[in-house]
Design a protein around this motif. Structure first.
Motif, mmCIF file in Angstrom:
data_model
loop_
_atom_site.group_PDB
_atom_site.id
_atom_site.type_symbol
_atom_site.label_atom_id
_atom_site.label_comp_id
_atom_site.label_asym_id
_atom_site.label_seq_id
_atom_site.Cartn_x
_atom_site.Cartn_y
_atom_site.Cartn_z
ATOM 1 N N GLU A 261 0.846 -1.198 0.000
ATOM 2 C CA GLU A 261 0.000 0.000 0.000
ATOM 3 C C GLU A 261 0.891 1.262 0.000
ATOM 4 O OE1 GLU A 261 -3.555 0.453 -0.012
ATOM 5 O OE2 GLU A 261 -3.421 -1.472 -1.017
ATOM 6 N N PRO A 262 0.360 2.482 0.242
ATOM 7 C CA PRO A 262 1.159 3.697 0.036
ATOM 8 C C PRO A 262 2.538 3.694 0.698
ATOM 9 C CG PRO A 262 -1.104 4.289 0.484
ATOM 10 C CD PRO A 262 -1.022 2.799 0.611
ATOM 11 N N GLY A 263 2.682 2.944 1.790
ATOM 12 C CA GLY A 263 3.938 2.969 2.534
ATOM 13 C C GLY A 263 5.161 2.462 1.790
ATOM 14 N N TRP A 264 4.985 1.819 0.633
ATOM 15 C CA TRP A 264 6.194 1.398 -0.097
ATOM 16 C C TRP A 264 6.919 2.613 -0.671
ATOM 17 C CZ3 TRP A 264 7.549 2.221 -5.217
ATOM 18 C CH2 TRP A 264 6.537 2.651 -6.080
ATOM 19 N N GLN A 265 6.173 3.716 -0.845
ATOM 20 C CA GLN A 265 6.792 4.931 -1.399
ATOM 21 C C GLN A 265 7.360 5.786 -0.270
ATOM 22 O OE1 GLN A 265 4.573 7.201 -4.344
ATOM 23 N NE2 GLN A 265 3.350 5.415 -4.860
ATOM 24 N N SER A 266 8.349 6.593 -0.620
ATOM 25 C CA SER A 266 8.982 7.431 0.396
ATOM 26 C C SER A 266 8.029 8.509 0.899
ATOM 27 C CB SER A 266 10.259 8.058 -0.157
ATOM 28 O OG SER A 266 9.936 8.838 -1.284
ATOM 29 N N SER A 272 5.785 9.955 -4.242
ATOM 30 C CA SER A 272 7.137 10.153 -4.787
ATOM 31 C C SER A 272 7.424 9.176 -5.912
ATOM 32 C CB SER A 272 8.169 9.934 -3.679
ATOM 33 O OG SER A 272 8.051 8.599 -3.202
ATOM 34 N N PHE A 273 6.721 8.041 -5.930
ATOM 35 C CA PHE A 273 6.940 6.993 -6.933
ATOM 36 C C PHE A 273 8.327 6.380 -6.819
ATOM 37 C CE2 PHE A 273 3.382 9.378 -8.317
ATOM 38 C CZ PHE A 273 2.537 8.510 -8.987
ATOM 39 N N VAL A 274 8.901 6.498 -5.635
ATOM 40 C CA VAL A 274 10.170 5.778 -5.376
ATOM 41 C C VAL A 274 10.042 5.041 -4.047
ATOM 42 C CG1 VAL A 274 11.705 7.289 -6.717
ATOM 43 C CG2 VAL A 274 11.238 7.833 -4.316
ATOM 44 N N ALA A 343 8.621 4.595 -18.550
ATOM 45 C CA ALA A 343 10.060 4.382 -18.305
ATOM 46 C C ALA A 343 10.349 4.371 -16.806
ATOM 47 C CB ALA A 343 10.872 5.478 -19.001
ATOM 48 N N HIS A 344 9.682 5.236 -16.076
ATOM 49 C CA HIS A 344 9.916 5.283 -14.631
ATOM 50 C C HIS A 344 9.394 4.006 -13.960
ATOM 51 C CE1 HIS A 344 10.655 7.111 -10.734
ATOM 52 N NE2 HIS A 344 9.515 6.548 -10.356
ATOM 53 N N HIS A 345 8.225 3.571 -14.374
ATOM 54 C CA HIS A 345 7.661 2.343 -13.801
ATOM 55 C C HIS A 345 8.527 1.128 -14.132
ATOM 56 C CE1 HIS A 345 4.114 4.789 -13.068
ATOM 57 N NE2 HIS A 345 3.666 3.826 -12.294
ATOM 58 N N LYS A 346 9.189 1.210 -15.249
ATOM 59 C CA LYS A 346 10.091 0.102 -15.601
ATOM 60 C C LYS A 346 11.250 0.069 -14.606
ATOM 61 C CE LYS A 346 12.808 -1.554 -19.573
ATOM 62 N NZ LYS A 346 14.039 -1.801 -18.860
ATOM 63 N N LYS A 347 11.795 1.269 -14.393
ATOM 64 C CA LYS A 347 12.985 1.362 -13.538
ATOM 65 C C LYS A 347 12.693 0.932 -12.090
ATOM 66 C CE LYS A 347 16.036 4.955 -12.297
ATOM 67 N NZ LYS A 347 15.985 6.397 -12.311
ATOM 68 N N VAL A 348 11.609 1.456 -11.519
ATOM 69 C CA VAL A 348 11.366 1.131 -10.103
ATOM 70 C C VAL A 348 10.430 -0.060 -9.932
ATOM 71 C CG1 VAL A 348 11.729 3.523 -9.368
ATOM 72 C CG2 VAL A 348 9.419 2.718 -9.759
ATOM 73 N N THR A 350 8.966 -2.890 -12.969
ATOM 74 C CA THR A 350 9.091 -4.166 -13.705
ATOM 75 C C THR A 350 10.526 -4.691 -13.737
ATOM 76 O OG1 THR A 350 9.046 -2.876 -15.742
ATOM 77 C CG2 THR A 350 7.026 -4.016 -15.150
ATOM 78 N N ASP A 351 11.515 -3.789 -13.766
ATOM 79 C CA ASP A 351 12.909 -4.270 -13.763
ATOM 80 C C ASP A 351 13.234 -5.035 -12.476
ATOM 81 O OD1 ASP A 351 13.405 -3.357 -16.246
ATOM 82 O OD2 ASP A 351 14.725 -1.684 -15.670
ATOM 83 N N LEU A 352 12.512 -4.702 -11.415
ATOM 84 C CA LEU A 352 12.744 -5.398 -10.142
ATOM 85 C C LEU A 352 11.860 -6.636 -10.005
ATOM 86 C CD1 LEU A 352 12.880 -2.529 -7.473
ATOM 87 C CD2 LEU A 352 14.763 -3.658 -8.629
ATOM 88 N N GLY A 353 10.929 -6.805 -10.939
ATOM 89 C CA GLY A 353 10.052 -7.980 -10.878
ATOM 90 C C GLY A 353 8.662 -7.696 -10.340
ATOM 91 N N ILE A 354 8.299 -6.413 -10.219
ATOM 92 C CA ILE A 354 6.933 -6.080 -9.792
ATOM 93 C C ILE A 354 5.943 -6.679 -10.792
ATOM 94 C CG2 ILE A 354 5.315 -4.104 -9.647
ATOM 95 C CD1 ILE A 354 7.171 -4.531 -7.191
ATOM 96 N N SER A 355 4.867 -7.281 -10.259
ATOM 97 C CA SER A 355 3.959 -8.019 -11.159
ATOM 98 C C SER A 355 2.753 -7.197 -11.593
ATOM 99 C CB SER A 355 3.453 -9.267 -10.452
ATOM 100 O OG SER A 355 2.579 -8.881 -9.400
#
Ligand code: GAL
Length: 686
Positions: A261-266, A272-274, A343-348, A350-355
């Motif tokens: 939930e929201p807590g994964w973001q800073s 922040s989307f990070v 591109a941002h969603h890829k970086k943080v 799908t590149d990490l394996g988010i499904s």
């Protein structure tokens, strides 16, 4: 003064009202016609969804030579800033659909101001205000406009219309009616024009199939997505998440997807989307652990961007005039903006394996969204953007996963017409159990899917019944973001909850086949009785071809279930439940009333903790019901890539005499064979 007014009146000109002109329909696909009133908007529902017909599927539908309505009686006009379409209606017609509705079934006789919003009791503000209806006479009508639209469903009488009933005198005639019947549906939008589509049947289900296939075919999620989803509390850390998943395994509850939930973001609202360094100091390491444990991770986000986010600067020239929670709103109608977002969603992600993602707050709870007059840089006003914003996000995130070669399944709080192909289910902050069940049934009629999630309950009984409903919806999810409820939270009720969750895993091959039918044939996974056989029930429905589900509600010990024509059997016991009749049942708390059609062969697997990591030699258990067996259906592919689009899939027939090593089996019961040594006949390699 009097004289002056008289002179002015004399100089004014009046136009007598002309009848709207007959619509000109073009045949645009098998059993599909299109008409245009005025000038079409550049942004419309089909363009927002980037919808392209699945031609192969459409070709297989029944051939239709003639339009299913009297086209000569359809008309349209643009007047006073409104584009209006008029579609004829016969006295006996019932209308179904008009969005993801939470009440009722037959929509005839009301006005619907279809508007994207967080659902609040009524029929206008909906999570999916799809301007699409189906007639009991076996056709569908779709208004392809991204504007808020008003539909007069058999309401309103035009002057001099031949279909009007006689005008009665209320003073003297007891048969006088406050709402005289009308012989048409009228739809109006404030726009220079709109497109209208007509989908032929012959049955309402065929019309729905044509609509879904015309929109690209229904979504085919990855196999893991049909397992159990659990969302952790708001600010859970990586450590807490890992502990929680271990607890599922230790207690023997199935789990496939973990939702953050929201807590994964800073920071959040705006986001922040990070990743939060505090709660997730090593996202890659966390994802690695989840993957080793065969678990998928879904990320919450609402699409409103904080100034401190790395997404802010590159998107700066693509933001709308207004904010949401002071977050900037990117205009995804602009390809460059969409590309930056992907591109941002890829970086943080799908590149990490988010499904997958949960796209929150794209419906808005009125004050929480931009105003109708907000300006978007692509030239779209706020009210139009609102109707399709969730669709645009689904489009871009689906594209992101497509580029990565892996299928996704996610959640979204707002969708609309043309979006059938998007692998997202809608959810809500409302929580009325009956409305949730109605939502399960009406979603299919709006070309969307619905997640009847469980979040909390007042007592153990309610918890069990809620979880059973979740199991019988498109995404089976416990959303513990606020309450932290676990499947085992109610002491003494763990077993019925586990049983329901295990049922979800057991029917995986059957459910996956139903999703394949949605994709290739346009038949929704969950089917309202209205399109199954014209029934009006909103608390029972078909799950796939063979299973009728009738969820129970807290406080109820008995309920009635209408069994359509033919003999039906209890799913668990295989005993005859009834023959085309309404039965009264008194199911124990651990029992979900589920009935199976005579002759069905249902492919299942033994219960296990992960749906997504099925071993190749998982045995297939075929549940057979009744005495005269029909062929059962099984679809399979690799379960996660897009190779099925290149023909790498199989449809298999399950026949009662090809099971058990060739021995002729002619008895009701459960039969086993191996996924690997299927000796069934392939129907076709489409
Ligand atoms: C709501 C959403 C909930 C949860 C919450 C987190 O908007 O509907 O499911 O995600 O936000 O703040």
């Amino acid at each position: 003064m009097i004289l002056l007014l008289g002179m002015m009146a004399a100089s004014m000109t009046y136009t007598s009202i002309k009848s709207p002109t007959q619509l000109h329909w073009n045949h645009v696909g098998p059993g599909i016609w299109r008409a245009l009133i005025g000038k079409k908007d550049a942004l419309n529902l089909l363009s927002a969804a980037d919808a392209h017909p699945l031609k192969e599927g459409l070709k297989k539908l029944p051939k239709i030579e003639f339009a299913p309505i009297n086209l000569e009686q359809s008309s349209g006009e643009v007047f006073g800033g409104h584009a209006v379409a008029r579609i004829p209606l016969l006295p006996d017609e019932k209308l179904y659909g008009l969005g993801l509705q939470m009440h009722g079934s037959n929509r005839r006789g009301r006005v619907y101001h279809l508007r994207m919003d967080h659902y609040s009791a009524g029929q206008d503000r909906l999570h999916a205000p799809t301007p699409l209806y189906f007639s009991s006479r076996g056709y569908g009508i779709f208004f392809n406009t991204a504007r808020p639209i008003t539909i007069y469903a058999g309401v309103g009488n035009r002057l001099g219309d031949a279909g009007n009933p006689p005008a009665r005198d209320r003073n003297t005639d007891p048969a006088w009616e406050a709402q005289p019947s009308s012989d048409s549906v009228e739809a109006s939008v404030q726009a220079p024009g709109m497109e209208v589509y007509l989908f032929a049947g012959p049955t309402p289900m065929d019309a729905l199939r044509r609509y879904n296939l015309f929109s690209g075919g229904g979504a085919l999620p990855p196999r893991w997505a049909l397992g159990f989803w659990h969302r952790v509390p708001l600010e859970a850390s990586a450590e807490e998440v890992l502990k929680e998943t271990a607890e599922f395994d230790k207690r023997g509850f199935p789990l496939d997807v973990l939702g953050l939930e929201p807590g994964w973001q800073s920071r959040s609202y705006p986001g922040s989307f990070v990743w939060s360094e505090k709660r997730f100091p090593d996202p890659a390491g966390f994802m690695q652990k989840m993957s080793t444990n065969h678990l998928k991770v879904n990320l919450w986000e609402n699409p409103y961007i904080a100034e401190s986010s790395p997404l802010y600067a590159p998107l700066k020239s693509y933001f709308a005039s207004h904010t949401v929670w002071l977050g900037a709103v990117p205009d995804l109608n602009i390809p460059q903006a969409a590309e930056i977002v992907r591109a941002h969603h890829k970086k943080v992600g799908t590149d990490l394996g988010i499904s997958g993602y949960k796209i929150d707050e794209v419906d808005g709870v009125d004050v929480w969204l931009w105003p109708d007059h907000a300006a978007f840089p692509s030239g779209i006003p706020g009210d139009q953007m609102r109707q399709v914003y969730g669709v645009l996000w689904q489009r871009e995130l689906e594209r992101l996963f497509r580029d990565s070669g892996k299928r996704t399944f996610g959640l979204v709080r707002g969708s609309n017409g043309g979006a059938s192909r998007f692998p997202f289910a809608i959810y809500s902050d409302t929580y009325d159990h009956r409305e949730y069940v109605t939502g399960i049934t009406s979603a299919g009629l709006a070309g969307v899917m619905w997640c009847a999630e469980a979040r909390s309950a007042a007592n153990g009984e309610e918890w069990v019944r809620r979880m059973q409903t979740s199991v019988l919806s498109h995404i089976c999810q416990l959303n513990a973001w606020s309450d932290g409820t676990k499947p085992w939270s109610f002491a003494g009720y763990e077993e019925p909850v586990k049983k329901a969750m295990m049922f979800r895993i057991e029917i995986l091959p059957y459910l996956y086949t139903a999703f394949a039918q949605y994709h290739y044939q346009g038949t929704p996974v969950i089917r309202a009785m209205s399109i199954v056989d014209g029934g009006e029930e909103i608390d029972q429905y078909m799950l796939g071809d063979e299973i009728l589900a009738a969820p129970m509600f807290t406080g109820e010990k008995t309920r009635s279930v209408r069994l359509p024509k033919g003999r039906w059997y209890d799913y668990d016991t295989g005993k005859l439940a009834g023959n085309g009749e309404t039965i009264k049942v008194t199911p124990a708390l651990d029992k979900m009333p589920l009935y199976v059609r005579e002759g069905a062969l249902i492919p299942t697997i033994p219960a296990q903790l992960r749906a997504g990591s099925l071993l190749k030699n998982t045995p297939l258990l075929i549940r057979m019901y009744g005495n005269t067996f029909r062929n059962g259906l099984l679809y399979d592919d690799d379960g996660e890539s897009f190779d099925y689009e290149k023909g790498k899939f199989g449809w298999f027939t399950l026949t009662s005499d090809s099971l058990d090593g060739g021995k002729i089996v002619r008895e009701s019961g459960v039969w086993e064979c191996s996924y690997r040594t299927l000796n069934w006949n392939k129907i076709s390699k489409e």
